[in-house]
Design a protein around this motif. Structure first.
Motif, PDB file in Angstrom:
ATOM      1  N   THR A  55      15.353  13.474 -47.472  1.00  0.00           N
ATOM      2  CA  THR A  55      14.203  12.591 -47.543  1.00  0.00           C
ATOM      3  C   THR A  55      14.705  11.232 -48.002  1.00  0.00           C
ATOM      4  O   THR A  55      15.309  11.122 -49.070  1.00  0.00           O
ATOM      5  CB  THR A  55      13.159  13.143 -48.532  1.00  0.00           C
ATOM      6  OG1 THR A  55      12.743  14.415 -48.083  1.00  0.00           O
ATOM      7  CG2 THR A  55      11.962  12.223 -48.615  1.00  0.00           C
ATOM      8  N   TYR A  56      14.475  10.220 -47.179  1.00  0.00           N
ATOM      9  CA  TYR A  56      14.907   8.876 -47.500  1.00  0.00           C
ATOM     10  C   TYR A  56      13.716   7.990 -47.816  1.00  0.00           C
ATOM     11  O   TYR A  56      12.627   8.180 -47.268  1.00  0.00           O
ATOM     12  CB  TYR A  56      15.664   8.257 -46.323  1.00  0.00           C
ATOM     13  CG  TYR A  56      16.985   8.910 -46.021  1.00  0.00           C
ATOM     14  CD1 TYR A  56      18.058   8.796 -46.897  1.00  0.00           C
ATOM     15  CD2 TYR A  56      17.166   9.624 -44.850  1.00  0.00           C
ATOM     16  CE1 TYR A  56      19.272   9.388 -46.617  1.00  0.00           C
ATOM     17  CE2 TYR A  56      18.382  10.215 -44.551  1.00  0.00           C
ATOM     18  CZ  TYR A  56      19.437  10.091 -45.438  1.00  0.00           C
ATOM     19  OH  TYR A  56      20.642  10.675 -45.152  1.00  0.00           O
ATOM     20  N   VAL A  57      13.956   7.027 -48.690  1.00  0.00           N
ATOM     21  CA  VAL A  57      12.995   5.959 -48.949  1.00  0.00           C
ATOM     22  C   VAL A  57      13.765   4.649 -48.903  1.00  0.00           C
ATOM     23  O   VAL A  57      14.964   4.605 -49.166  1.00  0.00           O
ATOM     24  CB  VAL A  57      12.286   6.118 -50.315  1.00  0.00           C
ATOM     25  CG1 VAL A  57      11.425   7.366 -50.343  1.00  0.00           C
ATOM     26  CG2 VAL A  57      13.268   6.112 -51.468  1.00  0.00           C
TER      27      VAL A  57
ATOM     28  N   ASP B 103       9.758   7.463 -44.722  1.00  0.00           N
ATOM     29  CA  ASP B 103       9.964   7.433 -43.272  1.00  0.00           C
ATOM     30  C   ASP B 103       8.668   7.541 -42.471  1.00  0.00           C
ATOM     31  O   ASP B 103       8.677   7.345 -41.265  1.00  0.00           O
ATOM     32  CB  ASP B 103      10.944   8.525 -42.841  1.00  0.00           C
ATOM     33  CG  ASP B 103      12.380   8.189 -43.234  1.00  0.00           C
ATOM     34  OD1 ASP B 103      12.677   7.000 -43.477  1.00  0.00           O
ATOM     35  OD2 ASP B 103      13.207   9.116 -43.293  1.00  0.00           O
ATOM     36  N   GLU B 104       7.565   7.859 -43.144  1.00  0.00           N
ATOM     37  CA  GLU B 104       6.259   7.879 -42.478  1.00  0.00           C
ATOM     38  C   GLU B 104       5.511   6.567 -42.719  1.00  0.00           C
ATOM     39  O   GLU B 104       4.311   6.485 -42.490  1.00  0.00           O
ATOM     40  CB  GLU B 104       5.422   9.077 -42.970  1.00  0.00           C
ATOM     41  CG  GLU B 104       5.860  10.409 -42.387  1.00  0.00           C
ATOM     42  CD  GLU B 104       7.106  10.973 -43.076  1.00  0.00           C
ATOM     43  OE1 GLU B 104       7.197  10.872 -44.315  1.00  0.00           O
ATOM     44  OE2 GLU B 104       7.982  11.500 -42.383  1.00  0.00           O
ATOM     45  N   GLU B 105       6.230   5.559 -43.233  1.00  0.00           N
ATOM     46  CA  GLU B 105       5.715   4.208 -43.500  1.00  0.00           C
ATOM     47  C   GLU B 105       4.658   4.179 -44.601  1.00  0.00           C
ATOM     48  O   GLU B 105       3.860   3.259 -44.673  1.00  0.00           O
ATOM     49  CB  GLU B 105       5.205   3.548 -42.224  1.00  0.00           C
ATOM     50  CG  GLU B 105       6.291   3.388 -41.178  1.00  0.00           C
ATOM     51  CD  GLU B 105       5.824   2.690 -39.916  1.00  0.00           C
ATOM     52  OE1 GLU B 105       4.668   2.254 -39.849  1.00  0.00           O
ATOM     53  OE2 GLU B 105       6.638   2.595 -38.992  1.00  0.00           O
TER      54      GLU B 105
ATOM     55  N   ALA C  58      22.142   5.731 -50.684  1.00  0.00           N
ATOM     56  CA  ALA C  58      22.547   6.278 -49.384  1.00  0.00           C
ATOM     57  C   ALA C  58      23.141   5.138 -48.562  1.00  0.00           C
ATOM     58  O   ALA C  58      22.535   4.645 -47.615  1.00  0.00           O
ATOM     59  CB  ALA C  58      21.353   6.915 -48.682  1.00  0.00           C
ATOM     60  N   PRO C  59      24.355   4.675 -48.935  1.00  0.00           N
ATOM     61  CA  PRO C  59      24.929   3.497 -48.276  1.00  0.00           C
ATOM     62  C   PRO C  59      25.153   3.665 -46.782  1.00  0.00           C
ATOM     63  O   PRO C  59      24.978   2.707 -46.019  1.00  0.00           O
ATOM     64  CB  PRO C  59      26.243   3.262 -49.021  1.00  0.00           C
ATOM     65  CG  PRO C  59      26.552   4.549 -49.701  1.00  0.00           C
ATOM     66  CD  PRO C  59      25.233   5.222 -49.956  1.00  0.00           C
TER      67      PRO C  59
ATOM     68  N   GLU D  39      23.384   1.214 -44.014  1.00  0.00           N
ATOM     69  CA  GLU D  39      24.106   0.453 -42.987  1.00  0.00           C
ATOM     70  C   GLU D  39      23.631   0.827 -41.595  1.00  0.00           C
ATOM     71  O   GLU D  39      23.485  -0.035 -40.732  1.00  0.00           O
ATOM     72  CB  GLU D  39      25.617   0.653 -43.116  1.00  0.00           C
ATOM     73  CG  GLU D  39      26.414  -0.158 -42.112  1.00  0.00           C
ATOM     74  CD  GLU D  39      26.031  -1.642 -42.062  1.00  0.00           C
ATOM     75  OE1 GLU D  39      25.965  -2.206 -40.942  1.00  0.00           O
ATOM     76  OE2 GLU D  39      25.796  -2.259 -43.111  1.00  0.00           O
ATOM     77  N   LYS D  40      23.374   2.103 -41.363  1.00  0.00           N
ATOM     78  CA  LYS D  40      22.889   2.544 -40.052  1.00  0.00           C
ATOM     79  C   LYS D  40      21.567   1.853 -39.709  1.00  0.00           C
ATOM     80  O   LYS D  40      21.391   1.341 -38.601  1.00  0.00           O
ATOM     81  CB  LYS D  40      22.718   4.060 -40.065  1.00  0.00           C
ATOM     82  CG  LYS D  40      22.293   4.662 -38.758  1.00  0.00           C
ATOM     83  CD  LYS D  40      22.375   6.175 -38.835  1.00  0.00           C
ATOM     84  CE  LYS D  40      20.978   6.735 -38.930  1.00  0.00           C
ATOM     85  NZ  LYS D  40      20.954   8.209 -38.921  1.00  0.00           N
ATOM     86  N   ARG D  41      20.661   1.802 -40.675  1.00  0.00           N
ATOM     87  CA  ARG D  41      19.360   1.178 -40.424  1.00  0.00           C
ATOM     88  C   ARG D  41      19.459  -0.337 -40.300  1.00  0.00           C
ATOM     89  O   ARG D  41      18.756  -0.943 -39.500  1.00  0.00           O
ATOM     90  CB  ARG D  41      18.372   1.581 -41.515  1.00  0.00           C
ATOM     91  CG  ARG D  41      18.052   3.072 -41.449  1.00  0.00           C
ATOM     92  CD  ARG D  41      17.082   3.497 -42.502  1.00  0.00           C
ATOM     93  NE  ARG D  41      16.912   4.945 -42.493  1.00  0.00           N
ATOM     94  CZ  ARG D  41      15.855   5.575 -42.957  1.00  0.00           C
ATOM     95  NH1 ARG D  41      14.857   4.875 -43.489  1.00  0.00           N
ATOM     96  NH2 ARG D  41      15.781   6.875 -42.912  1.00  0.00           N
ATOM     97  N   ARG D  42      20.342  -0.953 -41.067  1.00  0.00           N
ATOM     98  CA  ARG D  42      20.530  -2.409 -40.945  1.00  0.00           C
ATOM     99  C   ARG D  42      21.129  -2.754 -39.589  1.00  0.00           C
ATOM    100  O   ARG D  42      20.746  -3.746 -38.965  1.00  0.00           O
ATOM    101  CB  ARG D  42      21.389  -2.927 -42.087  1.00  0.00           C
ATOM    102  CG  ARG D  42      20.626  -2.976 -43.392  1.00  0.00           C
ATOM    103  CD  ARG D  42      21.436  -3.562 -44.516  1.00  0.00           C
ATOM    104  NE  ARG D  42      20.605  -3.653 -45.713  1.00  0.00           N
ATOM    105  CZ  ARG D  42      21.041  -3.654 -46.936  1.00  0.00           C
ATOM    106  NH1 ARG D  42      22.345  -3.581 -47.174  1.00  0.00           N
ATOM    107  NH2 ARG D  42      20.208  -3.731 -47.957  1.00  0.00           N
ATOM    108  N   ALA D  43      22.076  -1.949 -39.112  1.00  0.00           N
ATOM    109  CA  ALA D  43      22.679  -2.189 -37.796  1.00  0.00           C
ATOM    110  C   ALA D  43      21.626  -2.060 -36.699  1.00  0.00           C
ATOM    111  O   ALA D  43      21.591  -2.862 -35.758  1.00  0.00           O
ATOM    112  CB  ALA D  43      23.837  -1.214 -37.557  1.00  0.00           C
ATOM    113  N   TYR D  44      20.752  -1.070 -36.822  1.00  0.00           N
ATOM    114  CA  TYR D  44      19.670  -0.892 -35.848  1.00  0.00           C
ATOM    115  C   TYR D  44      18.751  -2.113 -35.853  1.00  0.00           C
ATOM    116  O   TYR D  44      18.383  -2.624 -34.788  1.00  0.00           O
ATOM    117  CB  TYR D  44      18.892   0.378 -36.178  1.00  0.00           C
ATOM    118  CG  TYR D  44      17.709   0.616 -35.282  1.00  0.00           C
ATOM    119  CD1 TYR D  44      17.882   1.023 -33.962  1.00  0.00           C
ATOM    120  CD2 TYR D  44      16.413   0.437 -35.748  1.00  0.00           C
ATOM    121  CE1 TYR D  44      16.794   1.240 -33.131  1.00  0.00           C
ATOM    122  CE2 TYR D  44      15.319   0.653 -34.922  1.00  0.00           C
ATOM    123  CZ  TYR D  44      15.515   1.049 -33.623  1.00  0.00           C
ATOM    124  OH  TYR D  44      14.440   1.256 -32.804  1.00  0.00           O
TER     125      TYR D  44
END
Length: 86
Positions: A14-16, A31-33, A63-64, A68-73
């Motif tokens: 679960t990420y925030v 993740d459900e906004e 969760a580095p 990074e994955k989300r920033r790249a997206y």
């Protein structure tokens, strides 16, 4: 959060994301906004808006790789908006 039947091996992380700080509170988005506030002191030292944290039992862990994955997206989306295919 359990998914599927909720049995062993059916869990996902679960990420925030830290949306912003408001005084002593951190506003997080899941993740459900959905947004919610937690005391800023519950976050890891050095955490900043845009960082992704793993939520585990009320604790927030950096969760580095996911950050990074989300920033790249987001960068790819921004690039597509600035330079749409012709």
């Amino acid at each position: 959060r359990p998914i599927g039947g909720g049995g062993k091996g059916c869990e996902r992380m679960t990420y925030v994301t830290i949306d912003r700080f408001e005084g002593t509170q951190a506003v997080l988005e899941d993740d459900e906004e959905r947004t919610f506030a937690v005391p800023r002191e519950r976050l890891p030292a050095g955490a900043k808006p845009g960082d992704v944290l793993e939520s585990e039992g009320g604790a927030y862990i950096p969760a580095p790789e996911e950050t990074e994955k989300r920033r790249a997206y987001a960068r790819r989306l921004e690039e597509m908006l600035r330079h749409p295919p012709t």
